[in-house]
Design a protein around this motif. Structure first.
Motif, PDB file in Angstrom:
ATOM      1  N   HIS A 183      42.248  28.207  47.047  1.00  0.00           N
ATOM      2  CA  HIS A 183      40.876  28.632  46.661  1.00  0.00           C
ATOM      3  C   HIS A 183      39.276  27.306  47.442  1.00  0.00           C
ATOM      4  CE1 HIS A 183      39.910  25.926  43.319  1.00  0.00           C
ATOM      5  NE2 HIS A 183      38.620  26.440  43.278  1.00  0.00           N
TER       6      HIS A 183
ATOM      7  N   VAL B 219      40.022  33.756  48.340  1.00  0.00           N
ATOM      8  CA  VAL B 219      39.309  31.716  48.514  1.00  0.00           C
ATOM      9  C   VAL B 219      38.516  32.803  49.061  1.00  0.00           C
ATOM     10  CG1 VAL B 219      39.277  30.257  49.683  1.00  0.00           C
ATOM     11  CG2 VAL B 219      41.682  31.044  49.311  1.00  0.00           C
TER      12      VAL B 219
ATOM     13  N   HIS C  10      35.991  34.098  46.522  1.00  0.00           N
ATOM     14  CA  HIS C  10      35.995  32.822  44.921  1.00  0.00           C
ATOM     15  C   HIS C  10      34.370  32.795  44.531  1.00  0.00           C
ATOM     16  CE1 HIS C  10      36.358  28.784  47.147  1.00  0.00           C
ATOM     17  NE2 HIS C  10      35.725  28.377  45.638  1.00  0.00           N
TER      18      HIS C  10
ATOM     19  N   GLU D  65      41.621  38.006  41.800  1.00  0.00           N
ATOM     20  CA  GLU D  65      40.100  37.827  42.353  1.00  0.00           C
ATOM     21  C   GLU D  65      39.749  36.853  41.625  1.00  0.00           C
ATOM     22  OE1 GLU D  65      38.815  40.365  44.998  1.00  0.00           O
ATOM     23  OE2 GLU D  65      40.472  40.686  46.180  1.00  0.00           O
TER      24      GLU D  65
ATOM     25  N   VAL E  97      40.777  34.358  39.170  1.00  0.00           N
ATOM     26  CA  VAL E  97      40.241  32.386  39.962  1.00  0.00           C
ATOM     27  C   VAL E  97      38.939  32.231  39.799  1.00  0.00           C
ATOM     28  CG1 VAL E  97      40.974  31.293  42.399  1.00  0.00           C
ATOM     29  CG2 VAL E  97      42.529  32.965  40.839  1.00  0.00           C
ATOM     30  N   SER E  98      38.274  32.941  40.780  1.00  0.00           N
ATOM     31  CA  SER E  98      37.043  33.113  40.547  1.00  0.00           C
ATOM     32  C   SER E  98      36.640  32.350  38.716  1.00  0.00           C
ATOM     33  CB  SER E  98      35.952  34.629  40.533  1.00  0.00           C
ATOM     34  OG  SER E  98      34.883  33.942  41.225  1.00  0.00           O
TER      35      SER E  98
ATOM     36  N   ASP F 286      37.872  28.812  38.489  1.00  0.00           N
ATOM     37  CA  ASP F 286      36.867  27.644  38.794  1.00  0.00           C
ATOM     38  C   ASP F 286      35.481  27.672  38.132  1.00  0.00           C
ATOM     39  OD1 ASP F 286      36.470  25.718  41.223  1.00  0.00           O
ATOM     40  OD2 ASP F 286      35.092  28.049  42.263  1.00  0.00           O
TER      41      ASP F 286
END
Length: 163
Positions: free
Chosen positions: A48, A81, A84, A111, A114-115, A118
């Motif tokens: 990412h 990626v 994110h 998505e 992952v976002s 993070d």
């Protein structure tokens, strides 16, 4: 393979450690769901921040997606990626930020995981959702819509929000 690629592109060690933490958190969150593509999720989470090999600006998501497109990664990985950043960037926000004008809001479950994963890291350190919300309040202002969106996403992906 993903860590090797990050090293080949000279990503800083902190980015690699951060990405490993985000990947582990993403897989932990994924255990709350039956329909997550964990291979896609793990790869997207590890890569990412690949754009940080070129910049630490808000453009690192777009740059990272472009790097991966040039390397023939699947569009699903590239979109993880690209989308994110924070809770996502709307089309209007992208215009204001000087990015290519389009929506960068996470769409798929992978998505979104992952976002959010993070957002639950500060560097390589895992943090609480409260820490993240307070950080964004300081950066964006008390009433920025992203603050409430972090809480909503957390409740959807992780469970009941705890003060």
């Amino acid at each position: 393979m993903e860590i090797k690629l990050l090293k080949e592109l000279n990503c800083p060690e902190w980015v690699i450690n951060h990405s490993i933490g985000v990947s582990n958190k993403a897989l932990e969150i994924a255990s709350n769901f039956d329909d997550v593509d964990t291979k896609l999720l793990k790869t997207g989470a590890l890569l990412h921040d690949i754009g940080r090999s070129k910049t630490n600006s808000i453009e690192h998501g777009i740059i990272g997606a472009n790097i991966l497109r040039e390397l023939n990664f699947s569009e699903e990985i590239c979109l993880i990626v690209e989308r994110h950043i924070g809770t996502g960037i709307s089309e209007d926000e992208s215009k204001n930020l000087g990015l290519p004008v389009k929506s960068y809001i996470p769409q798929t479950l992978e998505e979104r995981i992952v976002s959010h994963s993070d957002n639950l890291f500060n560097g390589a350190d895992e943090v609480t959702v409260e820490f993240t919300m307070n950080k964004w309040r300081r950066k964006l202002g008390e009433n920025h819509p992203s603050i409430n969106e972090i809480q909503i996403i957390h409740e959807e992906l992780v469970g009941k929000f705890i003060d």
